[in-house]
Design a protein around this motif. Sequence first.
Motif: not given
Length: 80
Positions: A70-71, A76-78
């Motif tokens: 999750e971290d 990666l999303d950021s």
Amino acid sequence: MRFVKNIENDYCAATLFSANNKYIIKFEAGNLEQIYKVSELDVSGEDDVEEMLGDTFMKKVMQRFQEMHEDFDEILDSID
């Protein structure tokens, strides 16, 4: 580092190594790894190390993998 053996379990890949008077337990799930080191002086041998890795501990290892995943996804999303 010397390979000792693969540790059979129902959760993830687990490998036992020996180096510098320590047992090194490496867990792998997907692209993630967790490594734990145990002094050879704290256990009487490989069997003691395997005994430490009971169901309760393995569930915590898998929970940490989930948290790590999750971290990493968040990072990666950021960058998108």
